[in-house]
Write a protein that holds these residues in place. Structure first.
Motif, short mmCIF file in Angstrom:
data_model
loop_
_atom_site.label_atom_id
_atom_site.label_comp_id
_atom_site.label_asym_id
_atom_site.label_seq_id
_atom_site.Cartn_x
_atom_site.Cartn_y
_atom_site.Cartn_z
N PHE A 141 0.82 -1.21 0.00
CA PHE A 141 0.00 0.00 0.00
C PHE A 141 0.86 1.27 0.00
CE2 PHE A 141 -3.41 -2.90 1.25
CZ PHE A 141 -4.45 -2.41 0.46
N GLU A 142 2.01 1.21 0.64
CA GLU A 142 2.92 2.35 0.59
C GLU A 142 3.40 2.60 -0.84
OE1 GLU A 142 5.98 1.48 3.39
OE2 GLU A 142 4.65 1.63 5.12
N ALA A 143 3.64 1.51 -1.58
CA ALA A 143 4.05 1.65 -2.98
C ALA A 143 2.92 2.23 -3.82
CB ALA A 143 4.50 0.30 -3.53
N TYR A 144 1.69 1.78 -3.55
CA TYR A 144 0.55 2.35 -4.26
C TYR A 144 0.45 3.85 -4.00
CZ TYR A 144 -1.37 -2.44 -4.70
OH TYR A 144 -1.57 -3.76 -4.98
N ALA A 145 0.63 4.24 -2.74
CA ALA A 145 0.51 5.65 -2.37
C ALA A 145 1.56 6.50 -3.07
CB ALA A 145 0.62 5.80 -0.86
N LYS A 146 2.75 5.95 -3.20
CA LYS A 146 3.84 6.69 -3.82
C LYS A 146 3.53 7.02 -5.27
CE LYS A 146 8.80 6.32 -4.81
NZ LYS A 146 10.01 5.45 -4.70
N ASP A 147 2.87 6.10 -5.96
CA ASP A 147 2.62 6.28 -7.40
C ASP A 147 1.21 6.78 -7.70
OD1 ASP A 147 5.17 5.34 -7.91
OD2 ASP A 147 4.51 3.25 -8.10
N GLY A 148 0.36 6.88 -6.67
CA GLY A 148 -1.04 7.21 -6.91
C GLY A 148 -1.31 8.70 -6.97
N SER A 149 -2.57 9.03 -7.25
CA SER A 149 -3.01 10.41 -7.28
C SER A 149 -4.06 10.63 -6.19
CB SER A 149 -3.60 10.74 -8.66
OG SER A 149 -4.65 9.85 -8.98
N TRP A 150 -4.28 11.87 -5.85
CA TRP A 150 -5.25 12.21 -4.80
C TRP A 150 -6.68 11.90 -5.30
CZ3 TRP A 150 -4.70 13.60 0.15
CH2 TRP A 150 -5.81 14.09 0.81
N PRO A 151 -7.59 11.32 -4.41
CA PRO A 151 -7.40 11.05 -2.99
C PRO A 151 -6.88 9.64 -2.71
CG PRO A 151 -9.68 10.72 -3.53
CD PRO A 151 -9.01 11.14 -4.81
N ARG A 152 -6.69 8.84 -3.79
CA ARG A 152 -6.27 7.47 -3.59
C ARG A 152 -4.92 7.40 -2.87
NH1 ARG A 152 -9.08 2.77 -3.53
NH2 ARG A 152 -7.49 1.64 -2.36
N ARG A 153 -4.07 8.37 -3.16
CA ARG A 153 -2.76 8.38 -2.52
C ARG A 153 -2.89 8.46 -0.99
NH1 ARG A 153 -0.77 12.36 -5.17
NH2 ARG A 153 -1.08 14.02 -3.66
N TRP A 154 -3.81 9.31 -0.51
CA TRP A 154 -4.01 9.44 0.94
C TRP A 154 -4.60 8.16 1.53
CZ3 TRP A 154 -8.32 9.05 4.07
CH2 TRP A 154 -8.14 9.45 5.40
N ILE A 155 -5.56 7.57 0.83
CA ILE A 155 -6.19 6.33 1.30
C ILE A 155 -5.16 5.22 1.44
CG2 ILE A 155 -7.86 4.52 0.71
CD1 ILE A 155 -9.50 6.72 -0.71
N ASP A 156 -4.33 5.06 0.41
CA ASP A 156 -3.34 3.98 0.44
C ASP A 156 -2.25 4.25 1.47
OD1 ASP A 156 -4.64 2.51 -1.49
OD2 ASP A 156 -3.52 3.38 -3.16
N ALA A 157 -1.85 5.50 1.64
CA ALA A 157 -0.85 5.84 2.65
C ALA A 157 -1.38 5.52 4.06
CB ALA A 157 -0.46 7.31 2.56
N ARG A 158 -2.64 5.87 4.31
CA ARG A 158 -3.27 5.55 5.60
C ARG A 158 -3.31 4.04 5.82
NH1 ARG A 158 -8.19 3.75 7.42
NH2 ARG A 158 -8.92 4.60 9.44
N GLU A 159 -3.71 3.30 4.77
CA GLU A 159 -3.81 1.85 4.88
C GLU A 159 -2.44 1.24 5.17
OE1 GLU A 159 -6.47 -1.59 4.63
OE2 GLU A 159 -6.68 0.56 4.97
N GLY A 160 -1.42 1.70 4.47
CA GLY A 160 -0.08 1.18 4.69
C GLY A 160 0.41 1.41 6.11
N LYS A 161 0.19 2.62 6.63
CA LYS A 161 0.63 2.95 7.98
C LYS A 161 -0.09 2.10 9.02
CE LYS A 161 1.06 6.81 11.23
NZ LYS A 161 0.85 8.27 11.44
N LEU A 162 -1.41 1.97 8.90
CA LEU A 162 -2.17 1.20 9.89
C LEU A 162 -1.86 -0.29 9.79
CD1 LEU A 162 -5.63 2.98 9.70
CD2 LEU A 162 -3.90 3.18 11.50
N LEU A 163 -1.73 -0.80 8.57
CA LEU A 163 -1.43 -2.22 8.41
C LEU A 163 -0.05 -2.57 8.96
CD1 LEU A 163 -2.80 -3.29 4.91
CD2 LEU A 163 -3.56 -4.07 7.16
#
Length: 410
Positions: A141-163
């Motif tokens: 999910f951190e990798a998704y966040a790095k390459d994603g666009s808003w708001p998906r980037r925020w969602i994936d970054a949150r998921e990566g941190k919590l997971l």
């Protein structure tokens, strides 16, 4: 010896996608060790038509339909502060069934398949716990966040941190945490606060090389009748890394191949292709097949199987399947992770688009080399990647001593 409680986030039957293939063979191996009680989710009507196969392996089971939408799961996760992927797999019926099973059966070991199911381990359970995370999902999910666009980037970054916190807490709870490869295990160790305090093991994916046997499968008729080379990619086609790999072939690799081989066709084979893929069907040598009853005829008809994934966790079943079908595979270094084969002998690795194009053109122009690589690939998986060999440490990890040769009776 006591019994085993197996908690899986998806129904292990039929073994027709990556996570279900692993859980299927894991369950069958566990059932050879002791009586197994299984709780899992079914996603589709087809899952429930295979419930009799689950019942034939499990001493008891609980199969629950996962009906919570991702929108609802997302809203609940935001309200609770939990990861979406855990919330999506939360269900009272499984909590209740697990409680009853622990009261009624002598459970020696709980085996958790995928981190989403760790929420069902009762705090009061005193037996052994084994958690098969498969991959480090938080890193994905951190990798998704790095390459994603808003708001998906925020969602994936949150998921990566919590997971990441959930994964470490599960490993704290577990006697052994299992990952799908040595590379993935080392990545996990690098992300937890006290690696020395955690027992981490790698169990690689295997391959059923009797099922994936080129001598028993005829090529798919359309591929067999093709006048140009067939390039095949297989996978679950609503999964972001597979979508990215398919688009990479369509936009950046296939045009260069067709410049040399104008009749080359790229066959995209796998269930649930998203609209950005289906829209390309019929254009510029692209065929989007969607779900097929059997992927083996498409592999049998492939001149090359490609797996140019840019984000890949663990061991790619699609690569092992193609190798078992004696097909030359052109793949990224990410897709080769966890497979101890030799670049240039058993498959061809490309570090970038130009390398992948060059490897594909080389194999298409050199028939003897292609056949030699295909045969070597088949030999490799049959000698090095059987499921029985990969799962041989499982009994010991689960705390069972099978030195007497006796299986715990169901």
């Amino acid at each position: 010896m006591g019994d085993i409680l197996f908690l899986a986030h998806r129904m292990p039957f039929p073994p027709d996608r990556g996570d279900k293939i692993r859980s299927h063979h894991l369950l069958k191996s566990l059932a050879d060790i002791a009586a197994v009680h299984v709780a899992c989710f079914g996603d589709t009507d087809a899952d429930f038509t295979h419930e009799h196969e689950l019942a034939a392996v499990a001493s008891s089971h609980c199969l629950v339909r996962r009906s919570k939408s991702m929108v609802r799961a997302g809203l609940e996760a935001l309200a609770s502060g939990n990861p979406v992927s855990l919330t999506a797999f939360g269900h009272r019926d499984i909590h209740d069934w697990v409680g009853r099973t622990l009261r009624q059966q002598t459970i020696q070991t709980i085996v958790v398949f995928s981190g989403q199911m760790g929420q069902y381990i009762p705090a009061s359970f005193k037996g052994r716990v084994v958690v098969d995370l498969c991959d480090v999902d938080s890193a994905k999910f951190e990798a998704y966040a790095k390459d994603g666009s808003w708001p998906r980037r925020w969602i994936d970054a949150r998921e990566g941190k919590l997971l990441s916190g959930v994964e470490e807490a599960l490993s704290d709870r577990a006697d052994t945490t299992v990952l799908i490869s040595d590379v993935e295990a080392e990545l996990f160790r690098s992300r937890i606060s006290d690696p020395a305090a955690h027992q981490v093991a790698a169990i690689r994916n295997g391959i059923d090389f009797d099922f994936f046997n080129p001598s028993t499968v005829a090529p798919q008729p359309d591929l067999a009748a093709s006048t140009g080379p067939n390039i095949v990619f297989t996978g679950q086609m609503d999964y972001a890394p597979n979508i990215g790999a398919a688009i990479r072939v369509m936009d950046r690799i296939l045009p260069a191949i067709r410049a040399v081989h104008p009749d080359a066709t790229f066959h995209l084979v796998g269930r649930a292709p998203v609209s950005k893929l289906t829209a390309r069907d019929g254009q510029d040598g692209i065929r989007v097949w969607g779900e097929v009853p059997d992927v083996r005829p498409f592999l049998a008809g492939a001149d090359i199987v490609m797996a140019p994934l840019e984000i890949a966790r663990g061991v790619q079943n699609k690569v092992l399947e193609a190798m078992a079908m004696a097909r030359p595979v052109v793949l990224s270094s990410e897709a080769a992770t966890g497979i101890d084969a030799v670049d240039g002998d058993h498959f061809a690795i490309g570090d970038d688009d130009q390398d992948l194009i060059a490897a594909a053109l080389d194999l298409l122009s050199d028939g003897p080399k292609s056949l030699q690589m295909a045969a070597a690939a088949r030999r490799y998986v049959t000698t090095e990647q059987s499921w029985s060999a990969m799962l041989s440490p499982l009994a010991s990890i689960c705390g069972f001593d099978l030195s007497t040769g006796e299986r715990n009776a169901a």
